[in-house]
Design a protein around this motif. Sequence first.
Motif, short mmCIF file in Angstrom:
data_model
loop_
_atom_site.label_atom_id
_atom_site.label_comp_id
_atom_site.label_asym_id
_atom_site.label_seq_id
_atom_site.Cartn_x
_atom_site.Cartn_y
_atom_site.Cartn_z
N ARG A 98 17.56 9.06 -41.85
CA ARG A 98 16.25 9.37 -41.95
C ARG A 98 15.79 8.21 -41.11
O ARG A 98 15.94 6.99 -41.26
CB ARG A 98 15.73 9.25 -43.21
N ILE A 99 15.02 8.71 -39.81
CA ILE A 99 14.45 7.70 -38.82
C ILE A 99 13.17 8.61 -38.22
O ILE A 99 13.01 9.69 -38.22
CB ILE A 99 15.67 7.58 -37.91
N THR A 100 12.33 7.44 -37.94
CA THR A 100 11.01 7.85 -37.41
C THR A 100 11.18 7.43 -35.81
O THR A 100 11.88 6.98 -35.33
CB THR A 100 9.87 6.94 -37.97
N GLY A 101 10.22 8.04 -34.99
CA GLY A 101 10.17 7.70 -33.71
C GLY A 101 10.06 6.29 -33.36
O GLY A 101 10.60 5.80 -32.46
N LYS A 102 9.11 5.63 -34.04
CA LYS A 102 9.00 4.33 -33.95
C LYS A 102 10.49 3.34 -34.11
O LYS A 102 10.78 2.70 -33.25
CB LYS A 102 7.92 3.69 -35.10
N GLU A 103 11.34 3.97 -35.13
CA GLU A 103 12.67 3.13 -35.35
C GLU A 103 13.38 3.60 -34.12
O GLU A 103 14.18 2.63 -33.75
CB GLU A 103 13.30 3.60 -36.55
N ALA A 104 13.50 4.81 -33.75
CA ALA A 104 14.09 5.08 -32.50
C ALA A 104 13.80 4.46 -31.23
O ALA A 104 14.86 4.05 -30.57
CB ALA A 104 13.96 6.68 -32.26
N ARG A 105 12.43 4.02 -31.03
CA ARG A 105 12.04 3.29 -29.74
C ARG A 105 12.76 1.78 -30.24
O ARG A 105 13.31 1.33 -29.12
CB ARG A 105 10.80 3.14 -29.96
N GLU A 106 12.79 1.25 -31.36
CA GLU A 106 13.13 0.11 -31.56
C GLU A 106 14.67 -0.16 -31.50
O GLU A 106 15.23 -1.27 -31.08
CB GLU A 106 12.74 -0.52 -33.02
N ASP A 107 15.56 1.02 -31.59
CA ASP A 107 16.93 0.79 -31.80
C ASP A 107 17.25 2.21 -30.90
O ASP A 107 17.73 3.06 -31.53
CB ASP A 107 17.61 0.74 -33.13
N ASP A 108 17.36 2.01 -29.61
CA ASP A 108 17.50 3.39 -28.88
C ASP A 108 18.93 3.73 -28.82
O ASP A 108 19.28 4.80 -28.30
CB ASP A 108 17.03 2.96 -27.39
N GLU A 109 19.89 3.08 -29.63
CA GLU A 109 21.27 3.78 -29.75
C GLU A 109 21.47 4.22 -31.02
O GLU A 109 22.77 4.74 -31.32
CB GLU A 109 22.24 2.66 -28.97
N LEU A 110 20.69 3.98 -31.90
CA LEU A 110 20.99 4.19 -33.57
C LEU A 110 21.37 5.88 -33.69
O LEU A 110 22.31 5.95 -34.18
CB LEU A 110 19.87 3.84 -34.38
N ILE A 111 20.63 6.49 -32.81
CA ILE A 111 21.07 8.00 -33.22
C ILE A 111 22.29 8.50 -32.62
O ILE A 111 23.08 9.25 -33.31
CB ILE A 111 19.78 9.16 -32.66
#
Length: 134
Positions: A98-111
């Motif tokens: 479960r991830i938000t757009g903000k978290e996706a910005r902070e860790d651009d390789e997590l997904i």
Amino acid sequence: MPETRPGYRISIIDDDPLRARREVRELLTELAGADPGAALDVPGRRTTEGADKGGVSAETVGLVLSAGALATQVLQTWMTRVPQRTIVARRPDGATLRITGKEAREDDELIERFLAGDESSDAHGDEDCGTTAS
């Protein structure tokens, strides 16, 4: 039928079902070039047990994709455009993120790491950021 198709499932979390449907269609349009097999995954509306007609209902809107490298990049970019946007990604092995757009910005390789099956991304789940993997 998408519900029985193998692949990675991405669900849009939103209080507004119309906005969630619009967003999943937008994502599907963007993914079309990267993953021609991507498809809507709309199991439908379910009424809460014991509720009267017109009572509370829940709706899940999402899509199924093969999660190739280009499709993963499209998903990551799409996520970062709206910090409040939240998705739940589920791998075929059952692990979820479960991830938000903000978290996706902070860790651009997590997904990308999560969809690739990287175990270190499964451990990413501190309470502060709201990202959970199971």
